[in-house]
Enzyme design. Structure first.
Site, PDB file in Angstrom:
ATOM      1  N   ARG A 274       2.420 -15.355   4.202  1.00 42.44           N
ATOM      2  CA  ARG A 274       1.500 -14.524   3.342  1.00 42.44           C
ATOM      3  C   ARG A 274       0.286 -14.620   4.105  1.00 42.44           C
ATOM      4  NH1 ARG A 274      -0.672 -16.602  -0.500  1.00 42.44           N
ATOM      5  NH2 ARG A 274       1.315 -17.729  -1.588  1.00 42.44           N
TER       6      ARG A 274
ATOM      7  N   TYR B  27      -6.080  11.397  -2.660  1.00 42.32           N
ATOM      8  CA  TYR B  27      -4.703  11.096  -2.731  1.00 42.32           C
ATOM      9  C   TYR B  27      -4.383  10.897  -4.250  1.00 42.32           C
ATOM     10  CZ  TYR B  27      -0.186   9.012  -1.937  1.00 42.32           C
ATOM     11  OH  TYR B  27       1.135   8.850  -2.117  1.00 42.32           O
TER      12      TYR B  27
ATOM     13  N   ASP C 179     -10.641   7.052   3.839  1.00 36.74           N
ATOM     14  CA  ASP C 179      -9.069   7.015   4.131  1.00 36.74           C
ATOM     15  C   ASP C 179      -8.989   8.084   5.424  1.00 36.74           C
ATOM     16  OD1 ASP C 179      -6.389   7.863   4.001  1.00 36.74           O
ATOM     17  OD2 ASP C 179      -6.124   7.420   2.063  1.00 36.74           O
TER      18      ASP C 179
ATOM     19  N   LYS D  59       2.329   7.275   7.238  1.00 34.86           N
ATOM     20  CA  LYS D  59       2.322   8.724   7.685  1.00 34.86           C
ATOM     21  C   LYS D  59       2.290   8.788   9.441  1.00 34.86           C
ATOM     22  CE  LYS D  59       2.315   9.428   3.409  1.00 34.86           C
ATOM     23  NZ  LYS D  59       0.947   9.341   2.738  1.00 34.86           N
TER      24      LYS D  59
HETATM   25  C1  LIG Z   1       0.608   8.643   1.382  1.00 33.16           C
HETATM   26  C2  LIG Z   1      -0.999   8.389   1.371  1.00 33.16           C
HETATM   27  C3  LIG Z   1      -1.440   7.448   0.730  1.00 33.16           C
HETATM   28  C4  LIG Z   1      -0.673   6.137   0.207  1.00 33.16           C
HETATM   29  O1  LIG Z   1       0.075   5.680   1.120  1.00 33.16           O
HETATM   30  P1  LIG Z   1       1.502   4.903   0.774  1.00 33.16           P
HETATM   31  O2  LIG Z   1       1.900   4.321   2.025  1.00 33.16           O
HETATM   32  O3  LIG Z   1       2.543   6.112   0.273  1.00 33.16           O
HETATM   33  O4  LIG Z   1       1.309   3.804  -0.072  1.00 33.16           O
HETATM   34  C5  LIG Z   1      -2.908   7.204   0.871  1.00 33.16           C
HETATM   35  N1  LIG Z   1      -3.581   8.288   1.328  1.00 33.16           N
HETATM   36  C6  LIG Z   1      -3.085   9.040   1.832  1.00 33.16           C
HETATM   37  C7  LIG Z   1      -4.337  10.437   2.269  1.00 33.16           C
HETATM   38  C8  LIG Z   1      -1.705   9.532   1.913  1.00 33.16           C
HETATM   39  O5  LIG Z   1      -1.552  10.732   2.374  1.00 33.16           O
END
Ligand SMILES: *Cc1c(COP(=O)(O)O)cnc(C)c1O
Length: 393
Positions: free
Chosen positions: A46, A98, A170, A195
Site C-alpha cells: 500500500r 464529471y 482534471d 480513458k
Molecule cells: C471517467 C472520468 C472520471 C472518473 O474516472 P474513473 O476512472 O471512472 O473513476 C473523472 N473525470 C473525467 C473527466 C472522466 O471522464
C-alpha cells in the site's frame, strides 16, 4: 527529448533488476526486511510497490511534476486529492463537471464541512468573484464534458496564485500529450487513466501528478492513509497503454477533426461541439494552451427520438459510458453521465435530449463517418426493412 520519445524512454521502462523490457508484475504485498533498522525502499505494497512506482514516476515526468501517484480509479484519485482540504475550506469548481466529481463535492465533502461553489470557469471574472476568504483551491476540467467549454488555465492559475490557492486540473480529455497544466501554472493534475491513458477499455485507473514537494508529501500521506492504491496488474496495464498514447491521440484526433467537420455540414445535425472547429468559442484559447483538440466531440440531433434511431442503427461505435478507447464510443449524456441532473439544469448546459457524445477511436475515419451518416440519414433502416420484405417474398 520529444514527448513521443519520453513515452518510451523515461527511465522507468526497464526493470532495474533483470533488464526486462517491461516492468514485471511485482505481485507482492510485502517485502522482506534484511535489516529491521535499515528498512528497504519497499516495505508494504500500500505504501509502495515497484510496478506501481514505475507508473507513478512516468506520469510525474510526462506531466512535468515532481511526483506522481496511481490510484484505484479516477474517482479514487480525485477523492484522495480532495482530502487535502479540511473542515471550513471552500473550493471554486467548474460547473461543467464529471458527474462522479460533482457527487463527491455535493454529497460527501459537505458532511466533512468542505464546501464548493460551482461557477462557469470559462469566465475568469466569475471565478475571481467566487473566491472567499476561506477558499483553498480552484478545480477545473477543460475542455468540459460534454459540450467542450474551454477554461483559460493560465488565467485560472494566475487568480489562484494571487489568492494563495491551489489549482487542480482534471486533464482526462486531453492527456499530457496535448495539454500539460503544471507547465501552465497549475499545482495538481488528475487523470482518469481509465480513458485515453489506459486506452483499451480494459482497466479502471487514476493518476495524479503534483508540481511541488510539499503538496506531494501531503498527497503521499493521504494515498498511504486512505489506501485507494492502484493494483499491480492494473498499474502494468496502464503503463502498457501509456506507451502508445501519442500515436493513438494523433490518429484519433485526426479522425475526430474530419468527423466533426463532416457532421457540422450535415443537414440533420443541429450543432457540433468540437474545439477544433473554428466557430467553437474556445477554439483560439484551446490552441494557445494545448497542442491538439483531442478525440471527443458532441453533436446535437435535435430530439430524443432521433438519438434513439441513431443509437439503434450505428454498427461500429460501442454505445456506452466512458471514452478514450481504441474503439469509438457513443454516449447519450442525458441518459448516462448527466441522468441524475434535472432536465432544466441539463438544458442550460447544452445537454439536451438530442445530444450525443462521440469518443473517436482508431477505426478508419471514412468507415466511422459512413456508419454515422447512414444511421443519421436512416438509410440503414430502409435497407434492413427492404431486406426483411425481400426475405418474406
Ligand atoms: C471517467 C472520468 C472520471 C472518473 O474516472 P474513473 O476512472 O471512472 O473513476 C473523472 N473525470 C473525467 C473527466 C472522466 O471522464
Amino acid at each position: 527529448m520529444k514527448f513521443e520519445t519520453r513515452l518510451l524512454h523515461n527511465g522507468n521502462e526497464i526493470d532495474p533488476i533483470t533488464g526486462a523490457a517491461s516492468i514485471p508484475l511485482y505481485q507482492a504485498s510485502t517485502f522482506h526486511q534484511a535489516d529491521v533498522d535499515q528498512p528497504g525502499v519497499y516495505d508494504y505494497a500500500r505504501s509502495g510497490n515497484p510496478t506501481r512506482h514505475a507508473l507513478e514516476e512516468t506520469i510525474a515526468q510526462l506531466e512535468g511534476g515532481c511526483r506522481g501517484f496511481a490510484f484505484a480509479s479516477g474517482m479514487a484519485a480525485i477523492s484522495s486529492t480532495l482530502f487535502l482540504f479540511s473542515t471550513g475550506d471552500h473550493l471554486v469548481v467548474s460547473n461543467d463537471l464529471y458527474g462522479g466529481t460533482f457527487r463527491v463535492l455535493t454529497e460527501v465533502l459537505p458532511r466533512m464541512g468542505i464546501e464548493a461553489d460551482f461557477v462557469d470557469t470559462t469566465d475568469l471574472a466569475a471565478v475571481e468573484a467566487a473566491v472567499k476568504p476561506h477558499t483553498r483551491a480552484i478545480y477545473v476540467e477543460t475542455p468540459s464534458n460534454p459540450t467542450l467549454k474551454v477554461t483559460d488555465l493560465r488565467g485560472i492559475a494566475e487568480i489562484a496564485q494571487r489568492h494563495g490557492l491551489l489549482t487542480v486540473v482534471d486533464n482526462t480529455f486531453l492527456t499530457p500529450y496535448f495539454q500539460r497544466p503544471l507547465e501552465l501554472g497549475a499545482d495538481i493534475v488528475i487523470h482518469s487513466a481509465t480513458k485515453f491513458i489506459g486506452g483499451h477499455s480494459d482497466v479502471v485507473s487514476g493518476l495524479v501528478a503534483v508540481k511541488d514537494v510539499d503538496v506531494a508529501n501531503r498527497l503521499y500521506g493521504l494515498q498511504n492513509a486512505l489506501g485507494a492504491v492502484l493494483g499491480v496488474q492494473d498499474s502494468w496495464l496502464t503503463m502498457r497503454g501509456l506507451k502508445t498514447l501519442a500515436t493513438r491521440m494523433e490518429a484519433a484526433t485526426a479522425s475526430a477533426e474530419r468527423i466533426a467537420k463532416a457532421l457540422s455540414r450535415h443537414p440533420q445535425v443541429k450543432h457540433v461541439y468540437y474545439t477544433g472547429l473554428p466557430d467553437h468559442p474556445g477554439h483560439q484559447l484551446q490552441a494557445s494552451q494545448a497542442s491538439g483538440h483531442g478525440a471527443v466531440l458532441s453533436f446535437d440531433l435535435g430530439s430524443g427520438e432521433k438519438v434513439r434511431e441513431v443509437l439503434s442503427q450505428v454498427k461500429l461505435p460501442l454505445v456506452a459510458v466512458s471514452l478514450g478507447a481504441v474503439e469509438s464510443i457513443l454516449s447519450y449524456p442525458a441518459r448516462m453521465s448527466h441522468a441524475a441532473m434535472p432536465r432544466s439544469e441539463r438544458e442550460v448546459r447544452g445537454v439536451t435530449e438530442g445530444l450525443l457524445r462521440l469518443s473517436v477511436g482508431l477505426e478508419d475515419a471514412g468507415d466511422l463517418l459512413e456508419d454515422l451518416e447512414q444511421a443519421i440519414d436512416g438509410r440503414r433502416f430502409v435497407s434492413i426493412a427492404s431486406e426483411w420484405r425481400a426475405s418474406i417474398v
